[in-house]
Design a protein around this motif. Structure first.
Motif, PDB file in Angstrom:
ATOM      1  N   MET A   1      80.510 -26.905   8.719  1.00 24.23           N
ATOM      2  CA  MET A   1      80.253 -26.841   7.316  1.00 24.23           C
ATOM      3  C   MET A   1      78.653 -26.429   6.928  1.00 24.23           C
ATOM      4  N   THR A   2      78.310 -25.334   6.322  1.00 25.15           N
ATOM      5  CA  THR A   2      77.032 -25.236   5.927  1.00 25.15           C
ATOM      6  C   THR A   2      76.196 -26.124   5.005  1.00 25.15           C
ATOM      7  N   LEU A   3      74.984 -25.969   4.971  1.00 24.70           N
ATOM      8  CA  LEU A   3      74.090 -26.841   4.083  1.00 24.70           C
ATOM      9  C   LEU A   3      74.544 -26.502   2.672  1.00 24.70           C
ATOM     10  N   GLU A   4      74.822 -25.154   2.231  1.00 23.74           N
ATOM     11  CA  GLU A   4      75.079 -24.897   0.983  1.00 23.74           C
ATOM     12  C   GLU A   4      76.415 -25.618   0.629  1.00 23.74           C
ATOM     13  N   ALA A   5      77.427 -25.455   1.540  1.00 21.49           N
ATOM     14  CA  ALA A   5      78.666 -25.982   1.169  1.00 21.49           C
ATOM     15  C   ALA A   5      78.658 -27.495   0.955  1.00 21.49           C
ATOM     16  N   PHE A   6      77.919 -28.224   1.719  1.00 25.93           N
ATOM     17  CA  PHE A   6      77.626 -29.695   1.668  1.00 25.93           C
ATOM     18  C   PHE A   6      76.891 -30.043   0.407  1.00 25.93           C
ATOM     19  N   SER A   7      76.030 -29.176   0.002  1.00 21.61           N
ATOM     20  CA  SER A   7      75.181 -29.353  -1.221  1.00 21.61           C
ATOM     21  C   SER A   7      76.358 -29.211  -2.340  1.00 21.61           C
ATOM     22  N   ILE A   8      77.006 -28.187  -2.378  1.00 20.89           N
ATOM     23  CA  ILE A   8      77.982 -28.200  -3.801  1.00 20.89           C
ATOM     24  C   ILE A   8      79.186 -29.389  -3.675  1.00 20.89           C
ATOM     25  N   LYS A   9      79.641 -29.764  -2.363  1.00 17.59           N
ATOM     26  CA  LYS A   9      80.429 -30.937  -2.591  1.00 17.59           C
ATOM     27  C   LYS A   9      79.828 -32.243  -2.844  1.00 17.59           C
ATOM     28  N   TRP A  10      78.620 -32.292  -2.625  1.00 16.94           N
ATOM     29  CA  TRP A  10      77.572 -33.697  -2.869  1.00 16.94           C
ATOM     30  C   TRP A  10      77.671 -33.533  -4.208  1.00 16.94           C
ATOM     31  N   PHE A  11      77.180 -32.409  -4.850  1.00 20.48           N
ATOM     32  CA  PHE A  11      76.875 -32.546  -6.376  1.00 20.48           C
ATOM     33  C   PHE A  11      78.033 -32.831  -7.313  1.00 20.48           C
ATOM     34  N   THR A  12      79.268 -32.010  -6.664  1.00 23.91           N
ATOM     35  CA  THR A  12      80.566 -32.275  -7.359  1.00 23.91           C
ATOM     36  C   THR A  12      80.946 -33.763  -7.380  1.00 23.91           C
ATOM     37  N   ILE A  13      80.949 -34.335  -6.137  1.00 27.66           N
ATOM     38  CA  ILE A  13      81.298 -35.920  -6.034  1.00 27.66           C
ATOM     39  C   ILE A  13      80.097 -36.692  -6.930  1.00 27.66           C
ATOM     40  N   TYR A  14      78.821 -36.399  -6.510  1.00 23.69           N
ATOM     41  CA  TYR A  14      77.827 -37.201  -7.237  1.00 23.69           C
ATOM     42  C   TYR A  14      77.806 -36.966  -9.055  1.00 23.69           C
ATOM     43  N   LEU A  62      68.073 -44.164  -4.420  1.00 24.86           N
ATOM     44  CA  LEU A  62      68.459 -43.508  -2.995  1.00 24.86           C
ATOM     45  C   LEU A  62      69.402 -42.272  -3.109  1.00 24.86           C
ATOM     46  N   PHE A  63      70.135 -42.424  -4.257  1.00 29.54           N
ATOM     47  CA  PHE A  63      71.106 -41.007  -4.368  1.00 29.54           C
ATOM     48  C   PHE A  63      70.374 -40.034  -5.018  1.00 29.54           C
ATOM     49  N   THR A  64      69.310 -40.158  -5.784  1.00 31.80           N
ATOM     50  CA  THR A  64      68.736 -39.126  -6.131  1.00 31.80           C
ATOM     51  C   THR A  64      67.700 -38.388  -5.113  1.00 31.80           C
ATOM     52  N   LEU A  65      67.302 -39.124  -4.164  1.00 30.26           N
ATOM     53  CA  LEU A  65      66.507 -38.600  -3.154  1.00 30.26           C
ATOM     54  C   LEU A  65      67.401 -37.303  -2.348  1.00 30.26           C
ATOM     55  N   SER A  71      69.133 -29.917  -3.837  1.00 32.67           N
ATOM     56  CA  SER A  71      68.802 -28.885  -4.812  1.00 32.67           C
ATOM     57  C   SER A  71      68.172 -27.672  -4.598  1.00 32.67           C
ATOM     58  N   PHE A  72      67.678 -27.634  -3.102  1.00 30.50           N
ATOM     59  CA  PHE A  72      67.179 -26.428  -2.529  1.00 30.50           C
ATOM     60  C   PHE A  72      67.911 -25.569  -1.778  1.00 30.50           C
ATOM     61  N   PHE A  73      69.241 -26.116  -1.575  1.00 31.96           N
ATOM     62  CA  PHE A  73      70.246 -25.286  -0.618  1.00 31.96           C
ATOM     63  C   PHE A  73      71.573 -25.435  -1.258  1.00 31.96           C
ATOM     64  N   TRP A  77      68.322 -24.467 -10.471  1.00 32.18           N
ATOM     65  CA  TRP A  77      67.605 -24.989 -11.452  1.00 32.18           C
ATOM     66  C   TRP A  77      68.319 -26.207 -12.117  1.00 32.18           C
ATOM     67  N   SER A  78      69.613 -26.013 -12.306  1.00 30.94           N
ATOM     68  CA  SER A  78      70.170 -27.161 -12.916  1.00 30.94           C
ATOM     69  C   SER A  78      70.239 -28.517 -11.987  1.00 30.94           C
ATOM     70  N   GLU A  79      70.303 -28.384 -10.778  1.00 28.93           N
ATOM     71  CA  GLU A  79      70.301 -29.384  -9.637  1.00 28.93           C
ATOM     72  C   GLU A  79      68.826 -30.028  -9.780  1.00 28.93           C
ATOM     73  N   LEU A  80      67.918 -29.076  -9.582  1.00 29.57           N
ATOM     74  CA  LEU A  80      66.633 -29.538  -9.570  1.00 29.57           C
ATOM     75  C   LEU A  80      66.074 -30.211 -10.916  1.00 29.57           C
ATOM     76  N   LEU A  81      66.562 -29.859 -11.898  1.00 32.28           N
ATOM     77  CA  LEU A  81      66.092 -30.350 -13.294  1.00 32.28           C
ATOM     78  C   LEU A  81      66.879 -31.893 -13.451  1.00 32.28           C
ATOM     79  N   PHE A  82      68.100 -31.860 -13.006  1.00 28.30           N
ATOM     80  CA  PHE A  82      69.035 -33.155 -12.998  1.00 28.30           C
ATOM     81  C   PHE A  82      68.221 -34.205 -12.117  1.00 28.30           C
ATOM     82  N   SER A  83      67.741 -33.739 -10.938  1.00 28.81           N
ATOM     83  CA  SER A  83      66.972 -34.392  -9.897  1.00 28.81           C
ATOM     84  C   SER A  83      65.734 -35.091 -10.543  1.00 28.81           C
TER      85      SER A  83
END
Length: 147
Positions: A1-14, A62-65, A71-73, A77-83
């Motif tokens: 799994m790529t970092l981009e796919a992990f990022s999308i899944k992380w934000f979806t669950i989070y 701990l979950f915001t870090l 948010s860079f992978f 902008w939306s994830e960066l602003l949310f973070s």
């Protein structure tokens, strides 16, 4: 799994979990402010800030870090602003807990005003929950387009 796919899944669950928790907490604070008010009045007797609020802030931080890093992978902008918003909220609430010695005196002197602030916090949580759940919906749409 790529970092981009992990990022999308992380934000979806989070977003989904955080949005639902904010929705439940906001509804509870709005509909039953007396319970949290009595908790704060009871905790105002202690010199240490309330353990519940410290624990919530610790895990939120701990979950915001990971959110900030992910948010860079890919860059979003939306994830960066949310973070950044999450970090700002953790800082703001943490600053209030640092001021706990003064805040506890105010709570002890004016416990009747506390219900209004608890309800206001509930409304803020509910409005934030709506935005967070909309972000979750956008992420779910992004997953369905990728798959």
């Amino acid at each position: 799994m790529t970092l981009e796919a992990f990022s999308i899944k992380w934000f979806t669950i989070y977003y989904t979990v955080f949005g639902l928790l904010s929705l439940l907490a906001g509804g509870w604070l709005l509909l039953a402010p007396s319970q949290f008010k009595s908790y704060l009045v009871q905790e105002a007797e202690n010199e240490a800030p309330p353990q519940l609020l410290r624990t919530i802030l610790k895990y939120w931080f701990l979950f915001t870090l990971p959110c900030l890093v992910l948010s860079f992978f890919p860059f979003s902008w939306s994830e960066l602003l949310f973070s950044a918003w999450s970090l700002l909220m953790v800082y703001t609430i943490g600053a209030q807990l640092v001021r706990w010695p003064n805040l506890r005196i105010i709570i002890q002197q004016h416990p009747d005003v506390l219900s209004r602030y608890v309800r206001l916090t509930g409304v803020i949580l509910l409005s934030a929950a709506v935005v967070i759940l909309l972000l979750a919906y956008l992420k779910i749409l992004a997953i369905t387009r990728v798959v």
